[in-house]
Design a protein around this motif. Structure first.
Motif, PDB file in Angstrom:
ATOM      1  N   ALA A 357       1.048  -0.751  -0.051  1.00 25.74           N
ATOM      2  CA  ALA A 357      -0.053   0.253  -0.065  1.00 25.74           C
ATOM      3  C   ALA A 357       0.671   1.761  -0.345  1.00 25.74           C
ATOM      4  CB  ALA A 357      -1.140   0.210   1.068  1.00 25.74           C
ATOM      5  N   VAL A 358      -0.141   2.587  -0.808  1.00 25.07           N
ATOM      6  CA  VAL A 358       0.816   3.666  -0.425  1.00 25.07           C
ATOM      7  C   VAL A 358      -0.045   4.677   0.007  1.00 25.07           C
ATOM      8  CG1 VAL A 358       2.828   2.902  -2.186  1.00 25.07           C
ATOM      9  CG2 VAL A 358       0.485   3.990  -2.751  1.00 25.07           C
ATOM     10  N   TYR A 359       0.507   5.476   0.424  1.00 26.21           N
ATOM     11  CA  TYR A 359      -0.066   6.933   0.607  1.00 26.21           C
ATOM     12  C   TYR A 359       0.017   8.573  -0.863  1.00 26.21           C
ATOM     13  CZ  TYR A 359      -3.170  11.622   2.233  1.00 26.21           C
ATOM     14  OH  TYR A 359      -2.929  12.210   2.878  1.00 26.21           O
ATOM     15  N   ARG A 360      -0.440   8.750  -1.818  1.00 19.80           N
ATOM     16  CA  ARG A 360      -0.697   9.841  -1.820  1.00 19.80           C
ATOM     17  C   ARG A 360      -1.337  10.740  -2.094  1.00 19.80           C
ATOM     18  NH1 ARG A 360      -0.790   7.619  -8.199  1.00 19.80           N
ATOM     19  NH2 ARG A 360       0.896   6.415  -6.685  1.00 19.80           N
ATOM     20  N   ALA A 361      -0.250  11.736  -1.663  1.00 20.34           N
ATOM     21  CA  ALA A 361      -0.542  13.659  -1.388  1.00 20.34           C
ATOM     22  C   ALA A 361      -1.045  13.836  -2.484  1.00 20.34           C
ATOM     23  CB  ALA A 361       0.164  13.900  -0.110  1.00 20.34           C
ATOM     24  N   GLY A 362      -1.717  15.024  -1.999  1.00 19.39           N
ATOM     25  CA  GLY A 362      -2.970  15.573  -3.410  1.00 19.39           C
ATOM     26  C   GLY A 362      -1.974  16.810  -3.905  1.00 19.39           C
ATOM     27  N   ALA A 363      -1.809  16.936  -4.986  1.00 18.26           N
ATOM     28  CA  ALA A 363      -0.862  17.553  -6.035  1.00 18.26           C
ATOM     29  C   ALA A 363      -0.636  19.063  -5.300  1.00 18.26           C
ATOM     30  CB  ALA A 363      -1.636  17.828  -7.463  1.00 18.26           C
ATOM     31  N   SER A 364      -1.820  19.708  -4.721  1.00 19.42           N
ATOM     32  CA  SER A 364      -1.190  21.061  -4.145  1.00 19.42           C
ATOM     33  C   SER A 364      -2.099  21.238  -2.800  1.00 19.42           C
ATOM     34  CB  SER A 364      -1.498  21.660  -5.332  1.00 19.42           C
ATOM     35  OG  SER A 364      -3.195  22.667  -5.625  1.00 19.42           O
ATOM     36  N   ALA A 365      -1.798  22.008  -1.806  1.00 22.16           N
ATOM     37  CA  ALA A 365      -3.048  22.416  -0.992  1.00 22.16           C
ATOM     38  C   ALA A 365      -4.561  22.436  -1.025  1.00 22.16           C
ATOM     39  CB  ALA A 365      -2.577  23.807  -0.457  1.00 22.16           C
ATOM     40  N   GLY A 366      -4.808  21.625  -0.088  1.00 27.24           N
ATOM     41  CA  GLY A 366      -6.227  21.371   0.412  1.00 27.24           C
ATOM     42  C   GLY A 366      -6.690  20.878  -1.328  1.00 27.24           C
ATOM     43  N   GLN A 367      -6.259  19.708  -2.025  1.00 30.03           N
ATOM     44  CA  GLN A 367      -6.210  18.277  -2.991  1.00 30.03           C
ATOM     45  C   GLN A 367      -6.524  17.095  -2.803  1.00 30.03           C
ATOM     46  OE1 GLN A 367      -4.433  18.936  -6.969  1.00 30.03           O
ATOM     47  NE2 GLN A 367      -5.681  20.628  -7.557  1.00 30.03           N
ATOM     48  N   GLN A 368      -7.507  16.584  -2.853  1.00 30.61           N
ATOM     49  CA  GLN A 368      -7.761  15.177  -2.488  1.00 30.61           C
ATOM     50  C   GLN A 368      -6.499  14.036  -2.845  1.00 30.61           C
ATOM     51  OE1 GLN A 368     -11.189  12.999  -1.800  1.00 30.61           O
ATOM     52  NE2 GLN A 368      -9.573  12.541  -1.082  1.00 30.61           N
ATOM     53  N   SER A 369      -6.649  13.415  -1.344  1.00 29.50           N
ATOM     54  CA  SER A 369      -5.348  12.245  -1.263  1.00 29.50           C
ATOM     55  C   SER A 369      -5.692  11.387  -1.420  1.00 29.50           C
ATOM     56  CB  SER A 369      -4.785  12.084  -0.340  1.00 29.50           C
ATOM     57  OG  SER A 369      -3.521  13.789  -0.192  1.00 29.50           O
ATOM     58  N   PHE A 370      -5.242   9.918  -1.317  1.00 31.86           N
ATOM     59  CA  PHE A 370      -5.294   8.851  -2.035  1.00 31.86           C
ATOM     60  C   PHE A 370      -4.570   7.943  -0.743  1.00 31.86           C
ATOM     61  CE2 PHE A 370      -6.792  11.120  -5.557  1.00 31.86           C
ATOM     62  CZ  PHE A 370      -8.080  10.515  -5.845  1.00 31.86           C
ATOM     63  N   PHE A 371      -5.353   6.759  -0.720  1.00 30.44           N
ATOM     64  CA  PHE A 371      -4.738   5.976  -0.293  1.00 30.44           C
ATOM     65  C   PHE A 371      -4.642   4.268  -1.262  1.00 30.44           C
ATOM     66  CE2 PHE A 371      -5.394   7.564   4.273  1.00 30.44           C
ATOM     67  CZ  PHE A 371      -4.585   6.627   4.474  1.00 30.44           C
TER      68      PHE A 371
END
Length: 551
Positions: A357-371
């Motif tokens: 598994a990985v956690y991927r942060a949103g591209a910029s402030a406030g944008q959606q992140s994903f597991f």
């Protein structure tokens, strides 16, 4: 600079020597290859309900060779794909239906059940034969037969006893029977009942492929198996501790060291099995280079942590490299991309196996992140599953927060009010959403099961006056602020929480480097009793593997 900011390397430990790598083509694991996410701190789970697994591969049993035993023909192997039972079974039963056509002369047939770890047990065999070349009972197999320890003890539940009252070519009576040993030289008639469940009580996990093997020992009489089912009930799972390489439920003392030199130097893992006297506890294992992340977890479901690293690279090239302890085989899983956080590996499917598994942060402030995780079982078995949760700037801290055996999604976010942190939680499966304010946005998250109830607790650590202070939110009393103590030095120590005494509770722990190699210790404060212990292990510049489960 605050201790939290200084310890930002603990979130991704890549800025220093620590994230270790492996050469993709060679995957250096050296000459001496001898888990952790698994519900941090662990706790025995309750027994699961009985589950029925249908067999595949039924059909005719190949005829035996010339003469009789020992001249069996090729085997008929009926397979059962078992998932969702990570423990050894608390009960085992197997049924089989003969027919299309019936198998004549049942004394020819041997049925054997084999578990995923190759434990083998005779269901019945060469019924009625008491000599090496005996042909055995002349009844036919042509009905449904269930074998279970709940059958009455012989003679009423006896396989051999019932066979002796059936005539030649008469079909053996359908029913539930006890298992028996195989006939042959030295056998008695009737053979006594055996215990099916006890035969598999010591296997590390029920998950995997079980095999019901049929062989025919004599020539001329044939028949087929038209259906079979394996029924298992999971027992209480053994305590799973993070970074537990021998499966005894205790976190082991483990550090990794760059023994090759340079940013891509080969890395050696140094482990001392917790509770085993030195030097017998020592394990030296080469796995990786100095540019991968360490993500040691139980990926194969045998209740032992596997050596595992994740190598950042562009999409389709980044990969997990896992040495599976159950089979001593290497698993490579191309997954994620540079910038992802792989410290979120865990059991998202509830089958007792950690999922890459990985956690991927949103591209910029406030944008959606994903597991993102690759499901090891269930509807999406083998596929990558994604869960949109969190946003850019959040920190992930997944764990089994509701105690159902599956990792849930949790992120820590700056609330914007007085430096406080707010945690946002999404339960895996029900999708129930909740949030709560806890700690400061600059705290490091150190999740674990500190109250021993089988649920992950949110715990944060904070540097105050030179000490590391441990605060937690017990799942048994979530409205309570728990204080586990001021333990560790904020200037040097690495949080390494884990279950060091095997009691099912996560203990407060730190690893302290020192220029003097005789003064490098794991320091442990047992949760509940408050007992203090320390263990000398490692060198200055090493990285303690248990630290990867801080965020």
């Amino acid at each position: 600079m605050t201790w939290r900011k200084k310890q930002s390397a603990l979130r991704f430990w890549t800025g220093m020597f620590a994230v270790i790598g492996t050469v993709a083509a060679v995957l250096i694991y050296g000459a001496s290859i001898n888990n952790a996410v698994a519900k941090a701190g662990g706790s025995p789970s309750s027994a699961s309900p009985a589950a029925v697994f249908p067999g595949t591969g039924t059909g005719p049993i190949p005829d035996g060779g010339s003469g009789c035993a020992p001249s069996p023909g090729a085997p008929l192997n009926v397979s059962f794909n078992v998932t969702g039972i990570s423990s050894a079974p608390s009960s085992v039963s197997v049924d089989m239906t003969f027919g299309s056509p019936n198998h004549t002369w049942m004394g020819d047939v041997v049925a054997t059940l084999i578990s995923p770890d190759s434990t083998s047990f005779t269901i019945f065999g060469r019924t009625g034969s008491t000599t090496a070349a005996g042909v055995g009972d002349s009844s036919d197999l042509g009905a449904l037969y269930n074998f279970s320890d709940v059958a009455p003890t012989p003679p009423s539940g006896g396989w051999w006893q019932e066979a002796t009252v059936r005539g030649t070519a008469e079909v053996m009576t359908t029913g539930t029977y006890r298992t028996t040993g195989s006939g042959g030289a030295g056998a008695t008639n009737p053979m006594p009942a055996t215990n099916l469940t006890a035969a598999f009580a010591g296997i590390p996990t029920s998950n995997g492929t079980w095999t019901l093997r049929f062989t025919d020992g004599c020539q001329a009489d044939t028949g087929a198996v038209s259906a079979a089912n394996l029924t298992l009930t999971g027992g209480a799972a053994p305590v799973k501790a993070p970074v537990d390489y021998n499966g005894d439920g205790k976190t082991d003392y483990t550090v990794v060291r760059n023994t090759g030199g340079g940013p891509s130097g080969q890395v050696t893992w140094y482990t001392c099995y917790n509770g085993t006297a030195e030097p017998g506890c020592w394990q030296f294992q080469q796995w990786g280079l100095a540019s991968d992340f360490f993500v040691s977890a139980d990926f194969d479901g045998d209740n032992k942590s596997d050596l595992a690293v994740w190598r950042p690279a562009p999409a389709t090239q980044a990969a997990f490299y896992i040495f599976q302890s159950q089979t001593n085989t290497v698993r490579t899983d191309f997954f994620g991309q540079t910038g992802d956080d792989p410290t979120v590996v865990g059991d998202y499917t509830g089958d007792g196996k950690a999922d890459p598994a990985v956690y991927r942060a949103g591209a910029s402030a406030g944008q959606q992140s994903f597991f993102y995780y690759r499901a090891s079982s269930g509807t999406f078995n083998g596929q990558i599953v994604f869960e949109p949760w969190g946003q850019n700037g959040d920190f992930p801290a997944p764990g089994d927060y509701d105690g159902d055996g599956k990792y849930d999604f949790l992120v820590q976010r700056n609330s914007g009010v007085g430096g406080q942190a707010i945690f946002w939680q999404r339960i895996n499966g029900s999708n129930a959403i909740s949030n709560f304010v806890f700690g400061l946005a600059t705290d490091v998250i150190a999740p674990g099961d500190y109250d021993g109830d089988g649920k992950t607790d949110v715990c944060v650590v904070r540097g105050i006056s030179g000490n590391i202070n441990w605060f937690y939110r017990p799942s048994t009393a979530p409205a309570t602020l728990g204080f586990l103590g001021a333990f560790g030095l904020s200037s040097s120590d690495f949080p390494t929480q884990g279950d060091y005494n095997g009691d099912g509770k996560t203990d407060v722990a730190v690893w302290r480097p020192n220029a003097d190699p005789t003064q490098v210790f794991f320091h442990v404060l047992a949760t509940g009793s408050g007992a203090y212990s320390r263990f000398e292990w490692g060198n200055n510049g090493d990285y303690p593997v248990a630290n990867f489960n801080t965020h």
